[in-house]
Design a protein around this motif. Structure first.
Motif, PDB file in Angstrom:
ATOM      1  N   LEU A 272      13.964   4.221  -1.297  1.00 47.37           N
ATOM      2  CA  LEU A 272      12.777   3.986  -2.094  1.00 47.37           C
ATOM      3  C   LEU A 272      11.615   3.889  -1.107  1.00 47.37           C
ATOM      4  N   VAL A 273      10.608   4.726  -1.255  1.00 46.60           N
ATOM      5  CA  VAL A 273       9.500   4.737  -0.304  1.00 46.60           C
ATOM      6  C   VAL A 273       8.204   4.397  -1.013  1.00 46.60           C
ATOM      7  N   TYR A 274       7.337   3.668  -0.301  1.00 40.61           N
ATOM      8  CA  TYR A 274       6.021   3.322  -0.835  1.00 40.61           C
ATOM      9  C   TYR A 274       5.097   3.054   0.342  1.00 40.61           C
ATOM     10  N   PRO A 275       3.782   3.119   0.130  1.00 39.25           N
ATOM     11  CA  PRO A 275       2.854   3.131   1.254  1.00 39.25           C
ATOM     12  C   PRO A 275       2.775   1.880   2.110  1.00 39.25           C
ATOM     13  N   SER A 276       2.960   0.674   1.576  1.00 39.04           N
ATOM     14  CA  SER A 276       2.724  -0.509   2.406  1.00 39.04           C
ATOM     15  C   SER A 276       3.468  -1.709   1.867  1.00 39.04           C
ATOM     16  N   ARG A 277       3.828  -2.645   2.774  1.00 31.22           N
ATOM     17  CA  ARG A 277       4.409  -3.918   2.364  1.00 31.22           C
ATOM     18  C   ARG A 277       3.321  -4.924   1.985  1.00 31.22           C
ATOM     19  N   LYS A 278       2.086  -4.701   2.458  1.00 31.00           N
ATOM     20  CA  LYS A 278       1.023  -5.673   2.253  1.00 31.00           C
ATOM     21  C   LYS A 278       0.217  -5.353   1.000  1.00 31.00           C
ATOM     22  N   HIS A 279      -0.150  -6.394   0.287  1.00 28.06           N
ATOM     23  CA  HIS A 279      -1.040  -6.280  -0.863  1.00 28.06           C
ATOM     24  C   HIS A 279      -0.520  -5.290  -1.906  1.00 28.06           C
ATOM     25  N   VAL A 280       0.788  -5.293  -2.142  1.00 29.58           N
ATOM     26  CA  VAL A 280       1.363  -4.431  -3.176  1.00 29.58           C
ATOM     27  C   VAL A 280       1.056  -5.058  -4.537  1.00 29.58           C
ATOM     28  N   PRO A 281       0.422  -4.325  -5.459  1.00 27.15           N
ATOM     29  CA  PRO A 281       0.113  -4.890  -6.776  1.00 27.15           C
ATOM     30  C   PRO A 281       1.375  -5.382  -7.476  1.00 27.15           C
ATOM     31  N   SER A 282       1.223  -6.382  -8.319  1.00 30.23           N
ATOM     32  CA  SER A 282       2.389  -6.971  -8.993  1.00 30.23           C
ATOM     33  C   SER A 282       3.103  -5.946  -9.854  1.00 30.23           C
ATOM     34  N   ARG A 283       2.376  -4.998 -10.451  1.00 25.07           N
ATOM     35  CA  ARG A 283       3.018  -3.984 -11.291  1.00 25.07           C
ATOM     36  C   ARG A 283       3.912  -3.066 -10.450  1.00 25.07           C
ATOM     37  N   THR A 284       3.427  -2.712  -9.243  1.00 23.92           N
ATOM     38  CA  THR A 284       4.219  -1.864  -8.354  1.00 23.92           C
ATOM     39  C   THR A 284       5.394  -2.640  -7.794  1.00 23.92           C
ATOM     40  N   ARG A 285       5.167  -3.900  -7.433  1.00 24.82           N
ATOM     41  CA  ARG A 285       6.249  -4.746  -6.925  1.00 24.82           C
ATOM     42  C   ARG A 285       7.338  -4.916  -7.967  1.00 24.82           C
ATOM     43  N   ALA A 286       6.952  -5.020  -9.242  1.00 23.36           N
ATOM     44  CA  ALA A 286       7.939  -5.172 -10.320  1.00 23.36           C
ATOM     45  C   ALA A 286       8.848  -3.948 -10.389  1.00 23.36           C
ATOM     46  N   LEU A 287       8.266  -2.748 -10.278  1.00 32.08           N
ATOM     47  CA  LEU A 287       9.076  -1.526 -10.326  1.00 32.08           C
ATOM     48  C   LEU A 287       9.966  -1.423  -9.097  1.00 32.08           C
ATOM     49  N   ILE A 288       9.430  -1.739  -7.924  1.00 31.92           N
ATOM     50  CA  ILE A 288      10.224  -1.677  -6.696  1.00 31.92           C
ATOM     51  C   ILE A 288      11.422  -2.618  -6.797  1.00 31.92           C
ATOM     52  N   ASP A 289      11.179  -3.864  -7.171  1.00 27.14           N
ATOM     53  CA  ASP A 289      12.260  -4.845  -7.256  1.00 27.14           C
ATOM     54  C   ASP A 289      13.294  -4.442  -8.302  1.00 27.14           C
ATOM     55  N   TYR A 290      12.832  -3.880  -9.412  1.00 29.30           N
ATOM     56  CA  TYR A 290      13.764  -3.465 -10.471  1.00 29.30           C
ATOM     57  C   TYR A 290      14.657  -2.330  -9.984  1.00 29.30           C
ATOM     58  N   LEU A 291      14.079  -1.355  -9.285  1.00 29.88           N
ATOM     59  CA  LEU A 291      14.880  -0.232  -8.800  1.00 29.88           C
ATOM     60  C   LEU A 291      15.858  -0.668  -7.723  1.00 29.88           C
ATOM     61  N   VAL A 292      15.422  -1.555  -6.840  1.00 30.29           N
ATOM     62  CA  VAL A 292      16.337  -2.069  -5.821  1.00 30.29           C
ATOM     63  C   VAL A 292      17.500  -2.802  -6.488  1.00 30.29           C
ATOM     64  N   GLU A 293      17.208  -3.515  -7.570  1.00 33.04           N
ATOM     65  CA  GLU A 293      18.237  -4.280  -8.282  1.00 33.04           C
ATOM     66  C   GLU A 293      19.196  -3.384  -9.054  1.00 33.04           C
ATOM     67  N   THR A 294      18.679  -2.346  -9.703  1.00 33.87           N
ATOM     68  CA  THR A 294      19.492  -1.602 -10.670  1.00 33.87           C
ATOM     69  C   THR A 294      19.817  -0.166 -10.295  1.00 33.87           C
ATOM     70  N   CYS A 295      18.990   0.466  -9.465  1.00 31.24           N
ATOM     71  CA  CYS A 295      19.158   1.901  -9.214  1.00 31.24           C
ATOM     72  C   CYS A 295      20.145   2.132  -8.090  1.00 31.24           C
ATOM     73  N   ARG A 296      21.365   1.667  -8.302  1.00 28.62           N
ATOM     74  CA  ARG A 296      22.429   1.894  -7.334  1.00 28.62           C
ATOM     75  C   ARG A 296      23.236   3.087  -7.812  1.00 28.62           C
TER      76      ARG A 296
END
Length: 303
Positions: A272-296
């Protein structure tokens, strides 16, 4: 010439907080800074305006006439900043998030995950960019992508979702017509369906019992779509290396058969790739965390 410039906006907002809180100490507590820093900002503002804004006593603060005039304007700065803070710290993430994935991953993995994601985050709207091309996330303003391999660009963050190896497949009709290959020489004589992004040259690099080998098919078709490669193999047009997790249903229904089980590829990392660890909007963080949790992808049998 005006004595106010953009550099005073912060001091004006701090001054408004002091007035609303009734003390430097309480304003400092709410602003997460020190009392001395707050006092310094207000004193600096007074010096810049060349007026006294507050009468300070040991018991209370009182606005001067000039202070009242300045506060009537400064509180608007405070209200604007407070409103921005409230909007950015909303309890439920909302807004639009864009994600790019290849067509096969979009259909076989991402789509089944969307209903639960929307149930959890009904205020998040998705922009799904389904493309077999490697898009530039930053240039094309895309928030998240799913790729094979770790990003080489230092501006991108990569989080491994899953590891997998290609395996070799053919359709029953193809095997009935051409037979099942048993040796490397026989593999070279079969028609292959090659994914052009992974095979810039005719030579196909694979692993035979963990030993690197080269397969050079005499006849091959090239395609830039992983999904279409699968469909071409199902249609009996040739053999190909496919990801086992993407063809579980086809294998279960006998539309595809795994052949030459000792042959595969090097281990591939799905990230899963995205531009930065800093200042990630909550909406983007929600999708990232969900995919890490479920997209196995290894659990694809349940999709």
């Amino acid at each position: 010439m005006s004595t106010i410039n953009y550099s005073h906006l912060k001091a004006l907002a701090i001054f408004a907080s002091v007035v609303e809180c009734g003390s430097f100490a309480e304003a400092a507590r709410r602003l997460g800074t020190s009392r001395s820093r707050v006092s310094e900002q207000v004193a600096g503002l007074e010096a810049s305006l060349d007026v006294r804004l507050l009468q300070r006593t040991t018991r209370q603060l009182m606005l001067t006439d000039e202070g009242n005039v300045v506060f009537s304007h400064a509180k608007k700065c405070h209200e604007i900043l407070h409103g921005i803070d409230e909007d950015l710290r909303q309890p439920a993430p909302k807004g639009r998030v864009s994600i790019t994935v290849t067509n096969d991953i979009a259909h076989k993995f991402l789509l089944p995950l969307l209903p639960e994601f929307k149930r959890r985050y009904p205020e998040i709207d998705l922009h799904i960019v389904s493309s077999d091309d490697k898009l530039d996330l930053i240039a094309q303003n895309i928030d998240v992508g799913i790729r094979i391999g770790l990003p080489r660009d230092d501006s991108l963050v990569g989080r491994v979702l899953y590891q997998e190896q290609f395996a070799l497949y053919a359709s029953p009709d193809y095997l009935k017509k051409y037979g099942e290959p048993k040796t490397i020489a026989e593999l070279n004589n079969h028609t292959w369906i090659l994914l052009s992004q992974l095979n810039s040259r005719i030579m196909h690099y694979l692993m035979l019992d963990n030993t690197p080998i080269d397969v050079t098919p005499k006849h091959y078709e090239l395609c830039n779509s992983p999904h279409l490669v699968q469909e071409m193999v199902k249609a009996g047009l040739g053999i190909s290396t496919l990801l086992p997790s993407t063809v579980q249903k086809e294998v279960a229904s006998n539309e595809l058969i795994r052949i030459f089980p000792s042959l595969g590829s090097e281990t591939l990392l799905f990230t899963l790739v995205y531009p930065s660890r800093k200042h990630v909007p909550s909406r983007t963080r929600a999708l990232i965390d969900y995919l890490v949790e479920t997209c196995r992808f290894g659990n694809a049998a349940s999709f």
